[in-house]
Design an enzyme around this catalytic site. Structure first.
Site, mmCIF file in Angstrom:
data_model
loop_
_atom_site.group_PDB
_atom_site.id
_atom_site.type_symbol
_atom_site.label_atom_id
_atom_site.label_comp_id
_atom_site.label_asym_id
_atom_site.label_seq_id
_atom_site.Cartn_x
_atom_site.Cartn_y
_atom_site.Cartn_z
ATOM 1 N N ASP A 61 1.030 -1.293 -0.011
ATOM 2 C CA ASP A 61 0.320 0.599 -0.336
ATOM 3 C C ASP A 61 0.959 1.104 0.010
ATOM 4 O OD1 ASP A 61 0.610 -0.675 2.727
ATOM 5 O OD2 ASP A 61 -1.187 0.295 3.237
ATOM 6 N N ASP A 197 -5.010 0.397 6.301
ATOM 7 C CA ASP A 197 -6.187 -0.074 7.763
ATOM 8 C C ASP A 197 -7.730 0.775 7.484
ATOM 9 O OD1 ASP A 197 -4.294 -2.304 7.730
ATOM 10 O OD2 ASP A 197 -3.110 -1.188 9.638
ATOM 11 N N TYR A 248 8.841 -2.530 10.203
ATOM 12 C CA TYR A 248 8.519 -2.240 9.287
ATOM 13 C C TYR A 248 8.943 -0.746 8.357
ATOM 14 C CZ TYR A 248 4.367 -0.667 6.678
ATOM 15 O OH TYR A 248 2.725 -0.216 6.226
HETATM 16 C C1 GLA Z 1 0.580 -2.609 7.972
HETATM 17 C C2 GLA Z 1 0.184 -0.903 7.919
HETATM 18 C C3 GLA Z 1 -0.377 -0.859 6.999
HETATM 19 C C4 GLA Z 1 -0.168 -2.554 5.522
HETATM 20 C C5 GLA Z 1 0.425 -3.161 6.323
HETATM 21 C C6 GLA Z 1 0.909 -4.400 5.811
HETATM 22 O O1 GLA Z 1 -0.850 -3.256 8.452
HETATM 23 O O2 GLA Z 1 -0.877 -0.450 9.331
HETATM 24 O O3 GLA Z 1 -0.726 -0.307 6.387
HETATM 25 O O4 GLA Z 1 0.945 -1.867 4.913
HETATM 26 O O5 GLA Z 1 1.029 -3.075 7.620
HETATM 27 O O6 GLA Z 1 0.560 -4.389 3.912
#
Ligand code: GLA
Length: 406
Positions: A61, A197, A248
């Site tokens: 995303d 999300d 992340y």
């Molecule tokens: C988390 C982040 C999202 C996305 C996912 C991985 O949930 O908040 O924005 O990047 O990880 O797909």
């Protein structure tokens, strides 16, 4: 809509004290009830927003990719109203946490580790343009397990945005609510997340996953399998993930380095373009996941549209392999759940993958409705024999996004 097999956060169903979740009472009712008790008045507005499961499209995303999440029934709720004491008080019922600020809420993050929860709220208030100089009280209650990879934070933020807009009579829409929540995460919480999300929490549709094009934020509903046919079983690894911990941001930085070298979005990149010698091996491997994952999302949409659940299951398993081997965001506990699910392909399990950002959290299993209990039992037993504890699990269905509660 949810059919809990086991609640992820066990609470005594007979208790109704703060911090517990009385059986059968929605998060919205709990928020309103706790607001009355704490502040001695009716809330001006109550809003709730759902958690999410991402069917497929992981870690794409933030590079303008394509994702396929759906909103789930556990919800977070916000009760909001004016304060009468020239202070602003925020209460997180489930965390047994509260904080009081003099006057209207500040527009900078709260540095206190004890007030971490408040930054989700302060960030939304800030991104929404403040409170028109008003002091206010906010009560948060949630049924979404924290750290299970089901987007409990985004749900709180989206619910607050909706409650605030309703209270102050401001126009809003799912995209604006999502954007505010994302600003809160980036600038107040310190999580460099994408938009998935919060957008699915704001825009979810019952019975549907939504294909989100993260380039133009176009939303395309895709019908989920009928409940008589298949269910999505969520198994929580019990390993709490926190996206602000660094893994992340490190993955995101890899993708951004590749985009800088290619002078364009990974959404438009080909696997051949990754042969560029300026790209490190590690970044190339991660970018390979991203390019292939976008293709998997489109393949998954096609499989859902033709009702080919066996193919969809294969795509899910492929997606997991890629997150495990190329993107390196899975953990042994999630691999154990997915590997067991893969072995059950002839016994009613179509496929499985970790869902969400990784480093912990949950796996999703797509299971023939008639086989849910047997698959769950086998997965739980295998997990328990490896890790000495039984994981919690629940089936989830696609639900409506944010709403104002009457
Ligand atoms: C988390 C982040 C999202 C996305 C996912 C991985 O949930 O908040 O924005 O990047 O990880 O797909």
């Amino acid at each position: 809509m949810i059919k809990p097999i086991k609640t992820i956060q066990p609470n005594d169903p007979n208790e109704s004290n703060e911090g517990t979740k009385p059986k059968g009472i929605s998060a919205a009712d709990r928020a309103a009830r706790a607001f009355r008790k704490r502040f001695g008045m009716e809330p001006a507005q109550v809003a709730s927003a759902p958690g999410r499961v991402n069917l497929i499209g992981e870690h794409v995303d933030y590079t303008e990719g394509i994702v396929l999440p759906f909103a789930i029934d556990p919800r977070a709720a916000i009760a909001i109203g004016p304060s009468t004491d020239h202070q602003s008080t925020f209460v997180a019922e489930d965390l047994a946490a509260s904080v009081t600020y003099p006057g209207p809420p500040s527009v900078v993050p709260d540095p206190s580790p004890a007030h971490r929860f408040a930054n989700h709220l302060l960030g939304v208030l800030h991104a929404a343009g403040g409170t028109d100089g008003r002091t206010l009280n906010i009560l948060v209650a949630s049924d979404i397990p924290i750290g299970a990879g089901l987007s409990s934070s985004a749900a709180v933020e989206v619910a607050l945005g909706a409650a605030l807009a309703a209270w102050l009579d401001r126009p809003t829409n799912p995209h604006a609510l999502a954007r505010q929540a994302q600003i809160a995460e980036h600038d107040f919480v310190g999580t460099p997340c994408g938009i998935m999300d919060m957008l699915i929490s704001a825009a979810g549709i019952a019975g549907h996953a939504i294909r989100i094009d993260c380039r133009d934020l176009q939303l395309t509903p895709v019908a989920m399998p009928r409940p008589e046919e298949a269910e999505v079983l969520i198994v929580d690894s019990g390993v709490t993930h926190r996206l602000s911990d660094g893994g992340y941001a490190d993955r995101r930085a890899s993708c951004e380095r590749v985009q800088t070298i290619l002078a364009g979005s990974l959404r438009d990149a080909s696997l051949e373009s990754l042969c560029d010698s300026r790209i490190s091996d590690r970044d190339r491997t991660r970018a390979t996941h991203v390019i292939e994952e976008n293709a998997r999302v489109n393949a998954a949409v096609a499989a859902l549209e033709t009702g080919d659940l066996s193919l969809l299951g294969e795509i899910l398993l492929d997606g997991h392999r890629s997150l495990r081997q190329l993107f390196e965001v899975s953990i042994p506990e999630l691999d154990c759940i997915v590997d067991t699910a893969a072995e059950l392909r002839g016994d009613g399990c179509f496929g499985a993958r970790m869902t969400g950002g990784g480093f912990g959290g949950s796996a999703l299993l797509l299971v023939a409705t008639t086989a849910v209990e047997s698959v769950r039992k086998t997965v739980e037993q295998r997990f328990a024999s490896t890790y000495g504890r039984t994981p919690t699990s629940m089936t989830v269905r696609a639900c409506q996004g944010v709403r104002i509660e009457s």
